[in-house]
Design an enzyme around this catalytic site. Structure first.
Site, PDB file in Angstrom:
ATOM      1  N   ASP A 182      -7.979  -6.145   8.820  1.00  0.00           N
ATOM      2  CA  ASP A 182      -7.433  -6.000   7.466  1.00  0.00           C
ATOM      3  C   ASP A 182      -8.063  -4.772   6.802  1.00  0.00           C
ATOM      4  O   ASP A 182      -9.255  -4.768   6.524  1.00  0.00           O
ATOM      5  CB  ASP A 182      -7.759  -7.283   6.684  1.00  0.00           C
ATOM      6  CG  ASP A 182      -6.964  -7.417   5.407  1.00  0.00           C
ATOM      7  OD1 ASP A 182      -6.389  -6.423   4.951  1.00  0.00           O
ATOM      8  OD2 ASP A 182      -6.927  -8.533   4.856  1.00  0.00           O
ATOM      9  N   HIS A 241       4.444  -8.988   6.302  1.00  0.00           N
ATOM     10  CA  HIS A 241       3.603  -8.448   5.228  1.00  0.00           C
ATOM     11  C   HIS A 241       3.537  -6.924   5.287  1.00  0.00           C
ATOM     12  O   HIS A 241       3.651  -6.255   4.262  1.00  0.00           O
ATOM     13  CB  HIS A 241       2.203  -9.067   5.351  1.00  0.00           C
ATOM     14  CG  HIS A 241       1.233  -8.618   4.314  1.00  0.00           C
ATOM     15  ND1 HIS A 241       1.315  -9.001   2.995  1.00  0.00           N
ATOM     16  CD2 HIS A 241       0.143  -7.802   4.400  1.00  0.00           C
ATOM     17  CE1 HIS A 241       0.322  -8.454   2.319  1.00  0.00           C
ATOM     18  NE2 HIS A 241      -0.406  -7.720   3.142  1.00  0.00           N
TER      19      HIS A 241
HETATM   20  C1  HEM Z   1      -4.979 -12.946   1.489  1.00  0.00           C
HETATM   21  C2  HEM Z   1      -4.094 -12.010   1.242  1.00  0.00           C
HETATM   22  C3  HEM Z   1      -3.797 -10.870   2.163  1.00  0.00           C
HETATM   23  C4  HEM Z   1      -3.965 -10.783   3.516  1.00  0.00           C
HETATM   24  C5  HEM Z   1      -4.509 -11.853   4.451  1.00  0.00           C
HETATM   25  C6  HEM Z   1      -3.529  -9.468   3.910  1.00  0.00           C
HETATM   26  C7  HEM Z   1      -3.541  -8.991   5.209  1.00  0.00           C
HETATM   27  C8  HEM Z   1      -3.081  -7.736   5.600  1.00  0.00           C
HETATM   28  C9  HEM Z   1      -3.044  -7.261   6.956  1.00  0.00           C
HETATM   29  C10 HEM Z   1      -3.526  -8.056   8.163  1.00  0.00           C
HETATM   30  C11 HEM Z   1      -2.511  -6.014   6.944  1.00  0.00           C
HETATM   31  C12 HEM Z   1      -2.212  -5.123   8.159  1.00  0.00           C
HETATM   32  C13 HEM Z   1      -3.363  -4.246   8.544  1.00  0.00           C
HETATM   33  C14 HEM Z   1      -3.737  -3.217   7.511  1.00  0.00           C
HETATM   34  O1  HEM Z   1      -3.068  -2.183   7.348  1.00  0.00           O
HETATM   35  O2  HEM Z   1      -4.737  -3.469   6.832  1.00  0.00           O
HETATM   36  C15 HEM Z   1      -2.219  -5.696   5.563  1.00  0.00           C
HETATM   37  C16 HEM Z   1      -1.672  -4.514   5.128  1.00  0.00           C
HETATM   38  C17 HEM Z   1      -1.434  -4.205   3.816  1.00  0.00           C
HETATM   39  N1  HEM Z   1      -1.580  -5.032   2.738  1.00  0.00           N
HETATM   40 FE1  HEM Z   1      -2.288  -6.911   2.771  1.00  0.00          FE
HETATM   41  N2  HEM Z   1      -3.086  -8.784   2.801  1.00  0.00           N
HETATM   42  C18 HEM Z   1      -3.235  -9.600   1.711  1.00  0.00           C
HETATM   43  C19 HEM Z   1      -2.924  -9.308   0.395  1.00  0.00           C
HETATM   44  C20 HEM Z   1      -2.407  -8.118  -0.033  1.00  0.00           C
HETATM   45  C21 HEM Z   1      -2.113  -7.803  -1.410  1.00  0.00           C
HETATM   46  C22 HEM Z   1      -2.325  -8.731  -2.599  1.00  0.00           C
HETATM   47  C23 HEM Z   1      -1.641  -6.525  -1.423  1.00  0.00           C
HETATM   48  C24 HEM Z   1      -1.202  -5.687  -2.593  1.00  0.00           C
HETATM   49  C25 HEM Z   1      -0.564  -6.159  -3.630  1.00  0.00           C
HETATM   50  C26 HEM Z   1      -1.641  -6.047  -0.059  1.00  0.00           C
HETATM   51  C27 HEM Z   1      -1.240  -4.779   0.329  1.00  0.00           C
HETATM   52  C28 HEM Z   1      -1.246  -4.328   1.615  1.00  0.00           C
HETATM   53  C29 HEM Z   1      -0.870  -2.970   1.989  1.00  0.00           C
HETATM   54  C30 HEM Z   1      -0.433  -1.852   1.031  1.00  0.00           C
HETATM   55  C31 HEM Z   1      -0.963  -2.892   3.372  1.00  0.00           C
HETATM   56  C32 HEM Z   1      -0.652  -1.684   4.253  1.00  0.00           C
HETATM   57  C33 HEM Z   1       0.837  -1.672   4.547  1.00  0.00           C
HETATM   58  C34 HEM Z   1       1.219  -0.487   5.423  1.00  0.00           C
HETATM   59  O3  HEM Z   1       1.177  -0.619   6.645  1.00  0.00           O
HETATM   60  O4  HEM Z   1       1.564   0.547   4.852  1.00  0.00           O
HETATM   61  N3  HEM Z   1      -2.113  -7.045   0.759  1.00  0.00           N
HETATM   62  N4  HEM Z   1      -2.582  -6.767   4.765  1.00  0.00           N
END
Ligand code: HEM
Length: 394
Positions: A214, A304
């Protein structure tokens, strides 16, 4: 600012797996680890003074406490200036391994382990100071997925206190609360963690408690891209940024019921390497247009990653998540989740559109629930003799 000397001070060489023990660091075999060297890192420091507060761009430390303080009723502009002078001085000393003046346990201050203290202002603090506040400095719009609780939300003055050693964090929290208590009360404290220092070499992207890597897609500190995403350019807060903290409960029991494929589909990346379904390495560029033999998108439409991504270059943020794992209450088996943390120059322009899309559709919402939310202004850093917040409160 982190220059060449600063990089050495940050232990960057070790963090990113570079060879060679730094001068003076004690080494020894870790019991049972076939000769792996354990290096002392307690004396590592991150420079406090500079154009930006150091805790935003520093490589993520292992432990962080987020401390939200509320101002007492009669606190005014003069009190706030005095408070920030005292707290800045205490933080500057603690981060350099020096006890603050009234420290009754000075030994605890001597191992800062990359301690940083980041101050952030809520809207009410700036109102009390009669200071100008950016338009985005207010609670986020209400989202359908939110189940927000006041005991994890808002705050007038929020401190992010982070280090690679939990005693350094606990001691700094204690000293700073003491320094602030005549003018503030503690609203909430949230404790978060990532992998311990030394648990992984090199220290790569952190994992959350779903087991996912993450933080993969993120601007890189020290680049012009990062500067454009994170730092406010103009006005009294120039050199500062905004901080969004969302406490997000993660339903580990529900997650347990999923097979591996369903878990991976929820993001569109594999769990082992974090590679997108259309690639083989963590940092491969995902191909969102790729389809399988049946014509379905390889990276699912409700995943996501797809939902968080935007073609609009404005809609980017810098994420620095921490995990939490607290004692279960009632019938709960676990009480775990993420302290989601993001920095961006403008909350309304950059963060809100992403959160809106995720609110509308994101399969991960099945197992995640936001239970706390704060939006804060992180003032710029200060020079020696100055104080954090002086360009806003001065
Ligand atoms: C418990 C809640 C969340 C989990 C478990 C989670 C998990 C992840 C994971 C596994 C990824 C893919 C790997 C990475 O690029 O880091 C990701 C990408 C991302 N997450 Fe989350 N996330 C959560 C909440 C959020 C929230 C609240 C936001 C914003 C409002 C967010 C925004 C993003 C963004 C912008 C990406 C990159 C997307 C891309 O590939 O351009 N995430 N998240």
């Amino acid at each position: 600012m982190v220059g060449g000397g600063g990089l050495a001070a940050l232990g960057i060489d070790r963090l990113f797996g570079g060879g060679g023990a730094p001068g003076g660091a004690a080494t020894g075999a870790v019991p049972g680890s076939a000769g792996a060297a354990l290096e002392e890192f307690g004396s590592d420091t991150v420079p406090f003074h500079g154009p930006h507060q150091a805790g935003v761009a520093v490589p993520t430390q292992s432990h962080a406490s987020f401390l939200a303080l509320d101002l007492r009723e009669d606190v005014g502009a003069d009190d706030l200036r005095r408070l920030m002078r005292v707290l800045t001085d205490d933080a500057a000393r603690l981060t350099q391994g020096l006890p603050p003046l009234a420290d009754l346990e000075p030994e605890l201050a001597r191992t800062p382990a990359r301690l940083t203290v980041t101050f952030a202002f809520g809207p009410r603090l700036l109102r009390r100071a009669g200071a100008e506040a950016p338009a985005w400095l207010r609670p986020l719009p209400a989202f359908g997925i939110d189940r927000l609780r006041p005991e994890f939300s808002d705050g007038d003055l929020v401190l992010m206190i982070a280090a690679d050693d939990e005693i350094a964090v606990a001691h700094a929290v204690r000293m700073l609360v003491k320094g602030a208590r005549s003018l503030t009360t503690v609203r909430w404290v949230q404790r978060g963690f990532n992998r311990s220092y030394g648990a992984e070499h090199p220290r790569g992207t952190g994992r959350n408690l779903f087991g996912q890597l993450d933080g993969t897609v993120n601007p890189t500190p020290g680049t012009a891209d990062f500067d454009g995403v994170v730092w406010i350019e103009d006005g009294p807060a120039a050199g500062g940024t905004s901080m969004v903290i969302r406490r997000i409960h993660m339903d580990l029991e529900g997650w347990d019921l999923l097979g591996r494929a369903a878990r991976e589909n929820s993001v569109g990346r594999t769990l082992d390497t974090g590679a997108p379904f259309t690639g083989s390495g963590e940092f491969d560029e995902p191909d969102l247009r790729a389809t399988d033999s049946l014509g379905f998108p390889v990276i699912p439409a409700e995943s996501h990653m797809r939902r968080a991504r935007s073609d609009n270059p404005d809609e980017r943020i810098f994420r620095r998540p921490y995990n939490y794992d607290e004692a279960p209450t009632g019938d709960e088996v676990s009480n775990s989740g993420q302290i989601f943390l993001s920095f961006q120059a403008d909350v309304d322009r950059q963060f809100v559109p992403i959160q809106r899309r995720l609110d509308e559709l994101d399969i991960l919402n099945e197992w995640t629930t936001p239970i706390g939310s704060s939006v804060l202004l992180v003032p710029p850093g200060c020079t020696e003799g100055g104080y954090v917040g002086e360009t806003l409160l001065g």
